[in-house]
Design a protein around this motif. Structure first.
Motif, PDB file in Angstrom:
ATOM      1  N   GLU A 120     -24.584  39.114 -23.250  1.00  0.00           N
ATOM      2  CA  GLU A 120     -23.247  38.725 -22.815  1.00  0.00           C
ATOM      3  C   GLU A 120     -22.233  38.917 -23.942  1.00  0.00           C
ATOM      4  N   THR A 121     -22.653  38.606 -25.160  1.00  0.00           N
ATOM      5  CA  THR A 121     -21.772  38.803 -26.315  1.00  0.00           C
ATOM      6  C   THR A 121     -21.452  40.276 -26.506  1.00  0.00           C
ATOM      7  N   SER A 122     -22.455  41.129 -26.343  1.00  0.00           N
ATOM      8  CA  SER A 122     -22.232  42.577 -26.474  1.00  0.00           C
ATOM      9  C   SER A 122     -21.238  43.068 -25.435  1.00  0.00           C
ATOM     10  N   GLY A 123     -21.365  42.569 -24.217  1.00  0.00           N
ATOM     11  CA  GLY A 123     -20.406  42.946 -23.177  1.00  0.00           C
ATOM     12  C   GLY A 123     -18.998  42.545 -23.544  1.00  0.00           C
ATOM     13  N   ALA A 124     -18.858  41.339 -24.104  1.00  0.00           N
ATOM     14  CA  ALA A 124     -17.535  40.869 -24.500  1.00  0.00           C
ATOM     15  C   ALA A 124     -16.969  41.714 -25.638  1.00  0.00           C
ATOM     16  N   VAL A 125     -17.808  42.057 -26.611  1.00  0.00           N
ATOM     17  CA  VAL A 125     -17.358  42.842 -27.754  1.00  0.00           C
ATOM     18  C   VAL A 125     -16.909  44.237 -27.326  1.00  0.00           C
ATOM     19  N   VAL A 126     -17.715  44.900 -26.500  1.00  0.00           N
ATOM     20  CA  VAL A 126     -17.369  46.252 -26.050  1.00  0.00           C
ATOM     21  C   VAL A 126     -16.078  46.230 -25.242  1.00  0.00           C
ATOM     22  N   SER A 127     -15.912  45.208 -24.424  1.00  0.00           N
ATOM     23  CA  SER A 127     -14.665  45.081 -23.662  1.00  0.00           C
ATOM     24  C   SER A 127     -13.484  44.856 -24.587  1.00  0.00           C
ATOM     25  N   GLY A 128     -13.679  44.002 -25.585  1.00  0.00           N
ATOM     26  CA  GLY A 128     -12.604  43.739 -26.542  1.00  0.00           C
ATOM     27  C   GLY A 128     -12.209  44.975 -27.321  1.00  0.00           C
ATOM     28  N   LEU A 129     -13.165  45.832 -27.603  1.00  0.00           N
ATOM     29  CA  LEU A 129     -12.891  47.072 -28.339  1.00  0.00           C
ATOM     30  C   LEU A 129     -12.294  48.155 -27.454  1.00  0.00           C
ATOM     31  N   GLN A 130     -12.292  47.927 -26.136  1.00  0.00           N
ATOM     32  CA  GLN A 130     -11.774  48.896 -25.163  1.00  0.00           C
ATOM     33  C   GLN A 130     -12.457  50.256 -25.337  1.00  0.00           C
ATOM     34  N   ALA A 131     -13.762  50.194 -25.548  1.00  0.00           N
ATOM     35  CA  ALA A 131     -14.564  51.413 -25.647  1.00  0.00           C
ATOM     36  C   ALA A 131     -14.982  51.832 -24.242  1.00  0.00           C
ATOM     37  N   ASP A 132     -14.940  53.135 -23.966  1.00  0.00           N
ATOM     38  CA  ASP A 132     -15.366  53.570 -22.631  1.00  0.00           C
ATOM     39  C   ASP A 132     -16.583  54.486 -22.646  1.00  0.00           C
ATOM     40  N   THR A 133     -16.851  55.159 -23.775  1.00  0.00           N
ATOM     41  CA  THR A 133     -18.027  56.014 -23.879  1.00  0.00           C
ATOM     42  C   THR A 133     -18.671  55.804 -25.231  1.00  0.00           C
ATOM     43  N   LEU A 134     -20.005  55.627 -25.236  1.00  0.00           N
ATOM     44  CA  LEU A 134     -20.755  55.392 -26.466  1.00  0.00           C
ATOM     45  C   LEU A 134     -21.746  56.527 -26.680  1.00  0.00           C
ATOM     46  N   GLU A 135     -21.744  57.075 -27.889  1.00  0.00           N
ATOM     47  CA  GLU A 135     -22.679  58.131 -28.248  1.00  0.00           C
ATOM     48  C   GLU A 135     -23.953  57.499 -28.808  1.00  0.00           C
ATOM     49  N   ILE A 136     -25.106  58.058 -28.433  1.00  0.00           N
ATOM     50  CA  ILE A 136     -26.390  57.466 -28.775  1.00  0.00           C
ATOM     51  C   ILE A 136     -26.910  58.035 -30.092  1.00  0.00           C
ATOM     52  N   GLY A 137     -27.260  57.140 -31.024  1.00  0.00           N
ATOM     53  CA  GLY A 137     -27.815  57.539 -32.307  1.00  0.00           C
ATOM     54  C   GLY A 137     -29.275  57.172 -32.424  1.00  0.00           C
ATOM     55  N   PRO A 138     -29.783  57.023 -33.639  1.00  0.00           N
ATOM     56  CA  PRO A 138     -31.202  56.752 -33.857  1.00  0.00           C
ATOM     57  C   PRO A 138     -31.587  55.307 -33.533  1.00  0.00           C
ATOM     58  N   LYS A 139     -32.883  55.092 -33.431  1.00  0.00           N
ATOM     59  CA  LYS A 139     -33.407  53.761 -33.142  1.00  0.00           C
ATOM     60  C   LYS A 139     -33.314  52.872 -34.378  1.00  0.00           C
ATOM     61  N   ILE A 140     -32.783  51.670 -34.192  1.00  0.00           N
ATOM     62  CA  ILE A 140     -32.770  50.656 -35.252  1.00  0.00           C
ATOM     63  C   ILE A 140     -34.033  49.804 -35.142  1.00  0.00           C
ATOM     64  N   ALA A 141     -34.326  49.377 -33.927  1.00  0.00           N
ATOM     65  CA  ALA A 141     -35.534  48.625 -33.613  1.00  0.00           C
ATOM     66  C   ALA A 141     -35.899  48.991 -32.188  1.00  0.00           C
ATOM     67  N   ALA A 142     -37.065  48.583 -31.752  1.00  0.00           N
ATOM     68  CA  ALA A 142     -37.480  48.891 -30.386  1.00  0.00           C
ATOM     69  C   ALA A 142     -36.410  48.419 -29.402  1.00  0.00           C
ATOM     70  N   GLY A 143     -35.872  49.370 -28.631  1.00  0.00           N
ATOM     71  CA  GLY A 143     -34.880  49.028 -27.626  1.00  0.00           C
ATOM     72  C   GLY A 143     -33.459  48.928 -28.115  1.00  0.00           C
ATOM     73  N   VAL A 144     -33.212  49.204 -29.393  1.00  0.00           N
ATOM     74  CA  VAL A 144     -31.859  49.054 -29.953  1.00  0.00           C
ATOM     75  C   VAL A 144     -31.463  50.319 -30.709  1.00  0.00           C
TER      76      VAL A 144
END
Length: 410
Positions: A350-374
């Motif tokens: 839920e926090t991630s959703g709030a942060v992305v909305s606050g940043l007004q980001a609409d497209t995210l580019e995918i990078g390397p794995k930090i941890a399983a699933g992240v």
């Protein structure tokens, strides 16, 4: 575009986007339903929604909107991505959304599997385990919004849908894709919970699901899907982003509380407690100014023990307190970015959703794995890198590790 994903939160969206990208599929993650067509080179599109805890009718409506957009982009298969801990209530939203999507796509039998063995989630005899304990004993029974007190996914789904709920056991999965296909063909108009206790089981699931129009599950089911479309695993290239950084944590999971404690031992931190937020004593400007002054990436957190969270909910109301805290994180993210912060690590769906909305980001580019699933993420067209972590993901030093990956030092 060949494969479309509808994720019920933003961390789940980045989770499955990582799996597809690592499987060799050119993948893009979208924040909400896009209003435009996408580039031809994108083969998998992941639409991240904030629909896990909203009213079921609203979740159905926005999920169908996402489905229609994905179909308009040429998608041949749709995945409804849910949390690997099957977060939901008896009212939904997993069952109602799955049923509505199946009706829209004309899919009789929907295979359902939230397993992700690499991250400690397995399904055995229809029951969901988190590492070596049942879901209902994992700490998820204390979740402030979607407490999971029943580990039997069959029973959970049956309370949410008018369709019958059936089961394919691990012995049938071990017999191979043909056995899964044969069992699914006998199910009729149903949701079928599929066991998986190893990554190999998810590869079998993927091969068995090649002709399905709709699948429901965690990110683990994406392990075996890219190969169905002719893709093979590839290594991601990543150029990090340097500059000011911050860690924002709103998750109250046991894993995140441990990560908060570990990071606080070596970095400046500020707790954002519910009383200050609800009474409007918290000065957003003062918090931002404090964060910018720090030489080490500071931690701003509202992660608290379940008893403290429950007391705040009793005092202010569950939805009111959750909404107010999310609004604070959204405003913090926007203000910190405006002040030049280039890397933001976030804990909590839920926090991630709030942060992305606050940043007004609409497209995210995918990078390397930090941890399983992240995965590491970049906001398209901006020098801003993100890590969006579901509550229970990552090891004790996740925050430090994520900051290093986002900067390109790992």
């Amino acid at each position: 575009m060949k494969l479309g994903v509808i994720a019920d939160d933003f961390t789940g969206a980045s989770d499955i986007a990582l799996m597809l990208s690592e499987g060799g599929m050119p993948t893009a993650q979208f924040v909400g339903v896009p209003e435009h067509s996408i580039d031809d080179h994108i083969e998998a599109g992941v639409v991240g929604l904030k629909s896990r805890t909203i009213a079921a009718a609203d979740a159905v409506a926005i999920s169908l909107e996402a489905c229609d957009w994905l179909l308009s982009q040429g998608c041949q298969q749709i995945i409804f991505k849910v949390c690997s801990t099957f977060d939901s209530t008896d009212a939904g939203n997993i069952g109602p959304v799955t049923e509505a999507l199946a009706d829209r796509l004309g899919e009789e039998t929907v295979l359902v599997c939230p397993a992700f063995p690499e991250n400690g989630r397995s399904v055995y005899q229809g029951h969901l385990f988190v590492k070596d304990v049942l879901l209902s004993e994992s700490g998820m029974q204390h979740h402030p919004l979607t407490p999971m007190t029943d580990p039997d996914i069959r029973r959970v789904l049956a309370r949410q849908t008018s369709r019958s709920v059936k089961h394919i056991s691990v012995s049938d999965v071990w017999a191979g894709p043909d056995a899964v296909i044969q069992n699914a063909s006998k199910a009729g108009k149903a949701m079928v919970v599929v066991d998986a206790v190893r990554n190999e089981d998810l590869m079998t699931f993927g091969r068995a699901a090649a002709s399905r129009k709709l699948l429901t599950g965690g990110s683990g089911i994406a392990l075996g899907l890219p190969q169905n479309f002719g893709f093979q695993p590839e290594t991601s290239s990543w150029a990090g982003v340097s500059g000011k950084a911050v860690v924002l944590s709103g998750s109250c999971s046991a894993a995140t509380r441990g990560q908060v404690a570990a990071y606080k031992a070596s970095a400046p931190s500020r707790e954002l407690n519910a009383d200050d937020i609800m009474s409007q004593r918290l000065s957003l400007q003062e918090v931002v100014e404090w964060a910018i002054r720090q030489d080490t990436a500071p931690l701003l957190y509202s992660s608290a023990d379940p008893a403290i969270v429950a007391a705040a909910q009793d005092k202010y109301g569950r939805e009111n307190s959750a909404d107010a805290i999310e609004k604070v994180f959204a405003n913090l993210a926007a203000a910190l970015s405006h002040e030049g912060v280039k890397r933001i690590v976030v804990a909590g769906g839920e926090t991630s959703g709030a942060v992305v909305s606050g940043l007004q980001a609409d497209t995210l580019e995918i990078g390397p794995k930090i941890a399983a699933g992240v995965p590491a993420l970049k906001v398209a067209g901006r020098p801003l890198a993100l890590a969006l972590k579901s509550g229970n993901f990552g090891g004790p030093e996740f925050f430090s590790e994520a900051l290093s990956v986002l900067e390109g030092r790992v």
